[in-house]
Design a protein around this motif. Sequence first.
Motif, PDB file in Angstrom:
ATOM      1  N   ALA A 110       2.551  24.976  20.022  1.00 40.59           N
ATOM      2  CA  ALA A 110       1.232  24.352  19.894  1.00 40.59           C
ATOM      3  C   ALA A 110       0.224  25.460  19.590  1.00 40.59           C
ATOM      4  N   LEU A 111      -0.470  25.316  18.481  1.00 34.68           N
ATOM      5  CA  LEU A 111      -1.453  26.307  18.045  1.00 34.68           C
ATOM      6  C   LEU A 111      -2.836  25.705  18.209  1.00 34.68           C
ATOM      7  N   VAL A 112      -3.587  26.207  19.172  1.00 35.79           N
ATOM      8  CA  VAL A 112      -4.912  25.680  19.506  1.00 35.79           C
ATOM      9  C   VAL A 112      -5.971  26.640  18.956  1.00 35.79           C
ATOM     10  N   SER A 113      -6.914  26.101  18.170  1.00 38.70           N
ATOM     11  CA  SER A 113      -7.985  26.930  17.608  1.00 38.70           C
ATOM     12  C   SER A 113      -7.406  28.189  16.975  1.00 38.70           C
ATOM     13  N   SER A 114      -6.462  27.982  16.089  1.00 38.54           N
ATOM     14  CA  SER A 114      -5.706  29.090  15.516  1.00 38.54           C
ATOM     15  C   SER A 114      -5.806  29.095  14.001  1.00 38.54           C
ATOM     16  N   SER A 115      -5.281  30.149  13.392  1.00 40.42           N
ATOM     17  CA  SER A 115      -5.367  30.315  11.955  1.00 40.42           C
ATOM     18  C   SER A 115      -4.223  31.199  11.484  1.00 40.42           C
ATOM     19  N   PRO A 116      -3.802  31.043  10.217  1.00 42.47           N
ATOM     20  CA  PRO A 116      -2.808  31.984   9.688  1.00 42.47           C
ATOM     21  C   PRO A 116      -3.423  33.327   9.340  1.00 42.47           C
ATOM     22  N   ARG A 117      -4.737  33.376   9.199  1.00 46.93           N
ATOM     23  CA  ARG A 117      -5.463  34.628   8.977  1.00 46.93           C
ATOM     24  C   ARG A 117      -6.869  34.458   9.543  1.00 46.93           C
ATOM     25  N   TYR A 118      -7.228  35.290  10.518  1.00 47.53           N
ATOM     26  CA  TYR A 118      -8.482  35.125  11.238  1.00 47.53           C
ATOM     27  C   TYR A 118      -9.598  35.901  10.550  1.00 47.53           C
ATOM     28  N   GLY A 119     -10.380  35.232   9.732  1.00 45.75           N
ATOM     29  CA  GLY A 119     -11.476  35.908   9.062  1.00 45.75           C
ATOM     30  C   GLY A 119     -10.969  36.941   8.076  1.00 45.75           C
ATOM     31  N   VAL A 208     -15.238  29.229  14.316  1.00 46.66           N
ATOM     32  CA  VAL A 208     -14.442  30.452  14.354  1.00 46.66           C
ATOM     33  C   VAL A 208     -13.129  30.255  13.610  1.00 46.66           C
ATOM     34  N   THR A 209     -12.418  29.202  13.964  1.00 46.86           N
ATOM     35  CA  THR A 209     -11.206  28.799  13.236  1.00 46.86           C
ATOM     36  C   THR A 209     -11.420  27.344  12.806  1.00 46.86           C
ATOM     37  N   PRO A 210     -12.104  27.127  11.711  1.00 53.38           N
ATOM     38  CA  PRO A 210     -12.512  25.771  11.323  1.00 53.38           C
ATOM     39  C   PRO A 210     -11.333  24.895  10.925  1.00 53.38           C
ATOM     40  N   THR A 211     -11.636  23.624  10.692  1.00 48.27           N
ATOM     41  CA  THR A 211     -10.579  22.659  10.369  1.00 48.27           C
ATOM     42  C   THR A 211      -9.841  23.036   9.090  1.00 48.27           C
ATOM     43  N   THR A 212     -10.481  23.753   8.180  1.00 50.25           N
ATOM     44  CA  THR A 212      -9.768  24.186   6.973  1.00 50.25           C
ATOM     45  C   THR A 212      -8.628  25.126   7.320  1.00 50.25           C
ATOM     46  N   ASP A 213      -8.821  25.985   8.317  1.00 44.56           N
ATOM     47  CA  ASP A 213      -7.740  26.864   8.765  1.00 44.56           C
ATOM     48  C   ASP A 213      -6.608  26.056   9.380  1.00 44.56           C
ATOM     49  N   ALA A 214      -6.985  25.056  10.183  1.00 44.69           N
ATOM     50  CA  ALA A 214      -5.966  24.208  10.807  1.00 44.69           C
ATOM     51  C   ALA A 214      -5.149  23.464   9.752  1.00 44.69           C
ATOM     52  N   ARG A 215      -5.823  22.980   8.723  1.00 48.50           N
ATOM     53  CA  ARG A 215      -5.105  22.246   7.668  1.00 48.50           C
ATOM     54  C   ARG A 215      -4.191  23.181   6.870  1.00 48.50           C
ATOM     55  N   THR A 216      -4.584  24.441   6.735  1.00 49.57           N
ATOM     56  CA  THR A 216      -3.698  25.404   6.082  1.00 49.57           C
ATOM     57  C   THR A 216      -2.420  25.588   6.891  1.00 49.57           C
ATOM     58  N   LEU A 217      -2.547  25.650   8.212  1.00 51.34           N
ATOM     59  CA  LEU A 217      -1.362  25.738   9.067  1.00 51.34           C
ATOM     60  C   LEU A 217      -0.457  24.520   8.888  1.00 51.34           C
ATOM     61  N   VAL A 218      -1.067  23.349   8.919  1.00 52.58           N
ATOM     62  CA  VAL A 218      -0.285  22.112   8.819  1.00 52.58           C
ATOM     63  C   VAL A 218       0.381  21.989   7.449  1.00 52.58           C
ATOM     64  N   ALA A 219      -0.343  22.362   6.406  1.00 57.32           N
ATOM     65  CA  ALA A 219       0.225  22.272   5.066  1.00 57.32           C
ATOM     66  C   ALA A 219       1.371  23.249   4.868  1.00 57.32           C
ATOM     67  N   VAL A 229     -10.050  17.324  17.711  1.00 58.30           N
ATOM     68  CA  VAL A 229     -10.776  16.963  18.929  1.00 58.30           C
ATOM     69  C   VAL A 229     -12.269  16.896  18.587  1.00 58.30           C
ATOM     70  N   PRO A 230     -12.845  15.699  18.488  1.00 56.24           N
ATOM     71  CA  PRO A 230     -14.249  15.572  18.067  1.00 56.24           C
ATOM     72  C   PRO A 230     -15.221  16.221  19.051  1.00 56.24           C
ATOM     73  N   GLY A 231     -16.351  16.688  18.514  1.00 54.09           N
ATOM     74  CA  GLY A 231     -17.425  17.206  19.355  1.00 54.09           C
ATOM     75  C   GLY A 231     -17.050  18.423  20.158  1.00 54.09           C
ATOM     76  N   THR A 232     -16.139  19.238  19.647  1.00 53.80           N
ATOM     77  CA  THR A 232     -15.615  20.374  20.406  1.00 53.80           C
ATOM     78  C   THR A 232     -15.634  21.619  19.540  1.00 53.80           C
ATOM     79  N   SER A 233     -15.918  22.747  20.167  1.00 53.02           N
ATOM     80  CA  SER A 233     -15.939  24.004  19.436  1.00 53.02           C
ATOM     81  C   SER A 233     -14.643  24.785  19.681  1.00 53.02           C
ATOM     82  N   HIS A 234     -14.733  26.117  19.781  1.00 50.78           N
ATOM     83  CA  HIS A 234     -13.541  26.968  19.689  1.00 50.78           C
ATOM     84  C   HIS A 234     -12.667  26.944  20.940  1.00 50.78           C
ATOM     85  N   LEU A 235     -13.256  27.044  22.113  1.00 51.14           N
ATOM     86  CA  LEU A 235     -12.443  27.046  23.341  1.00 51.14           C
ATOM     87  C   LEU A 235     -12.195  25.614  23.781  1.00 51.14           C
ATOM     88  N   ALA A 236     -11.425  24.912  22.977  1.00 53.20           N
ATOM     89  CA  ALA A 236     -11.159  23.491  23.247  1.00 53.20           C
ATOM     90  C   ALA A 236     -10.536  23.250  24.611  1.00 53.20           C
TER      91      ALA A 236
END
Length: 427
Positions: A110-119, A208-219, A229-236
């Motif tokens: 499970a990858l929470v607030s994660s990215s394949p490349r952080y910034g 910090v790790t926006p939904t575009t990063d999450a979709r890159t992981l999923v793709a 998770v609606p209405g939530t920022s980085h430390l979900a």
Amino acid sequence: MSEKTLQHRIDGPDDAPVLVLGAALGTTWHMWDRQIPELARHWRVVRFDLPGHGGSPAHAASSIAELADRLIATLDGLGVDRFGYAGCNIGGAIGTQLALTRPHRVTSLALVSSSPRYGTADAWRQRGVVIRTNGLDPIARTAPEHWFTPVFAGAQPAIVEWAVQMVRTTDPGCYIAACEALASYDVRSSLGRVGVPTLVVVGSEDQVTPTTDARTLVAGIPDASLALVPGTSHLAPVEQPAAVTELLIRHFTHAWHDKPGPGGQAAIGAAAPKPQIAPPPPPQAPPAAIESGLAQPEQDRGGTYEAGLKVRREVLGDAHVDRAQAAADDFTGDFQDFITRYAWGETWTRPGLDRRTRSIITLTALTARGHKEELALHTRAALRNGLTPSEIKEVLLHTAIYCGVPAANSAFAVAQQVIREETTPEG
């Protein structure tokens, strides 16, 4: 505790399956506290602190691979062979690294607030320069606005203060090393090799790790689903503990028997209702390669060029190297190839001197010769290589004696401007 292991805590039955939880940069295992009562009913939960975080000894690790190795050594010492893994932020990077390099150990991810490349690498190394000069206080003061939504931060001042204190009490050297680890972390081209069922969790307001990063992981991961998770920022896990707990329980308990197909999305509200499946996100193209402008293909240049390009990027920054390569043409291309091979691939890579020492020599030589533009570039490089503004001042003072006061006077003006730009905290 040795330098090869990590400080850890265990909750839950000794005979239960193991679930490992990895925390975010600047936090401790306590960021998972509100998940533990439910998770520990089902699993033997192992949490760990990053080096220099919380009460963990300050044995810095400068790569995600090294952090993953230390976690494996820790689990080996506990007699843990196979385990599920959930990680947030840098904890997610460690989990992805484990899934890629030790697939026989990880059962699900499970990858929470994660990215394949952080910034970008430049941004992480710039953060290291700011911390080396100003300490962690500027990072601590801005942490809440990056980690929580304004509504949550306004309603939970005690949690905001707890977050600030977590960052302030982190060892600066270990934090800088973690920044270096994230600067060099990029698994975008390797996601297809993640062979375990993966849940990607992201807050809809995460910058910090926006939904575009999450979709890159999923793709990229063959067997992955996305939970928003609606209405939530980085430390979900802190901002929406019930929602995240429900997601983790469903993912790790049901072993994906009733999961959506790859790329499915689950929408989770604050009260953690059951996921609603939405159409999969559109496929994403792989990251575009940087056009070098050079006639000779990179794959044909050999190890010296590749080693030089790597060091050149680490010392001078991606932005500078990208500009130099993009500007190269038939007239200047051979020169760019030349300096990458010989200056960076054969000289800067030699083991006889460390990068700090090479920066000192370079600053001295550029001051003596009056190369102001190169001096500005290498003042930035010196800060990246670990010199402090005080040390750069001493280099220039010493240079004034042996290279002349007028040369040093010009060098001080150049270095002062660069240091102000590089070490002033944002905001």
